[in-house]
Design a protein around this motif. Structure first.
Motif, PDB file in Angstrom:
ATOM      1  N   GLY A  88       0.802  -1.217   0.000  1.00 43.39           N
ATOM      2  CA  GLY A  88       0.000   0.000   0.000  1.00 43.39           C
ATOM      3  C   GLY A  88       0.830   1.260   0.000  1.00 43.39           C
ATOM      4  N   THR A  89       2.014   1.211   0.580  1.00 42.76           N
ATOM      5  CA  THR A  89       2.876   2.396   0.561  1.00 42.76           C
ATOM      6  C   THR A  89       3.328   2.723  -0.853  1.00 42.76           C
ATOM      7  N   SER A  91       1.271   2.535  -3.278  1.00 44.36           N
ATOM      8  CA  SER A  91       0.048   2.973  -3.935  1.00 44.36           C
ATOM      9  C   SER A  91       0.022   4.491  -4.075  1.00 44.36           C
ATOM     10  N   ALA A  92      -0.692   4.943  -5.075  1.00 42.68           N
ATOM     11  CA  ALA A  92      -0.849   6.379  -5.270  1.00 42.68           C
ATOM     12  C   ALA A  92      -1.900   6.948  -4.321  1.00 42.68           C
ATOM     13  N   GLU A  93      -2.722   6.081  -3.736  1.00 47.52           N
ATOM     14  CA  GLU A  93      -3.795   6.534  -2.857  1.00 47.52           C
ATOM     15  C   GLU A  93      -3.628   5.923  -1.468  1.00 47.52           C
ATOM     16  N   PRO A  94      -2.976   6.613  -0.548  1.00 46.55           N
ATOM     17  CA  PRO A  94      -2.759   6.049   0.786  1.00 46.55           C
ATOM     18  C   PRO A  94      -4.052   5.826   1.555  1.00 46.55           C
ATOM     19  N   PHE A  95      -5.123   6.604   1.250  1.00 42.63           N
ATOM     20  CA  PHE A  95      -6.394   6.415   1.931  1.00 42.63           C
ATOM     21  C   PHE A  95      -6.967   5.031   1.622  1.00 42.63           C
ATOM     22  N   SER A  96      -6.797   4.578   0.378  1.00 37.74           N
ATOM     23  CA  SER A  96      -7.309   3.259   0.015  1.00 37.74           C
ATOM     24  C   SER A  96      -6.570   2.156   0.765  1.00 37.74           C
ATOM     25  N   SER A 100      -8.336  -0.700   2.956  1.00 43.50           N
ATOM     26  CA  SER A 100      -8.005  -2.112   2.747  1.00 43.50           C
ATOM     27  C   SER A 100      -7.545  -2.759   4.043  1.00 43.50           C
TER      28      SER A 100
END
Length: 133
Positions: A88-89, A91-96, A100
């Motif tokens: 997830g780090t 990822s472009a979207e940390p909120f997602s 998750s």
């Protein structure tokens, strides 16, 4: 220690394999469920597939390390949480990633514990899966 690590790693692998197999089967049987027509049906299908995969993974984990089946099932959930956070780090979207992570913790722990419970119950009865009672 080695048996515990093997149980947790096997649980993660089983969860992934069963989840992917069930998802592939669902795509063949219910191709319309993966379209944009009914997002509620898609969420329900993913939750059911996840619960199935988690239960099987918890069962496999408990069979490999039957001394502490519930601790090992929670260990699988912890390992999956770490995996989601690491990927997830990137990822472009940390909120997602946070969403998750919450989903993993809320949905996977009960399924994994259910699988561990079934394995422990069958082992305490001295019954192998598929054997008649």
């Amino acid at each position: 220690m080695t048996r515990s690590a093997a149980a947790v790693l096997t649980g993660v692998a089983v969860l992934g394999a069963v989840g992917l197999a069930a998802l592939s089967l669902a795509r063949l049987v219910l191709p319309g469920a993966f379209g944009g027509d009914n997002p509620t049906a898609l969420v329900l299908l993913v939750v059911v597939i996840g619960l199935l995969a988690e239960t099987v993974a918890g069962y496999a984990t408990a069979r490999i390390a039957p001394s502490h089946p519930y601790y090992h099932a929670v260990g699988v959930a912890a390992m999956l949480s770490v995996i989601v956070l690491v990927f997830g780090t990137m990822s472009a979207e940390p909120f997602s990633v946070a969403i998750s992570q919450a989903g993993i913790n809320l949905l996977q722990i009960p399924g994994l514990l259910l699988g561990a419970f079934v394995a422990k119950r069958l082992l305490s009865e001295g019954q192998a899966p598929g054997e008649a009672a």
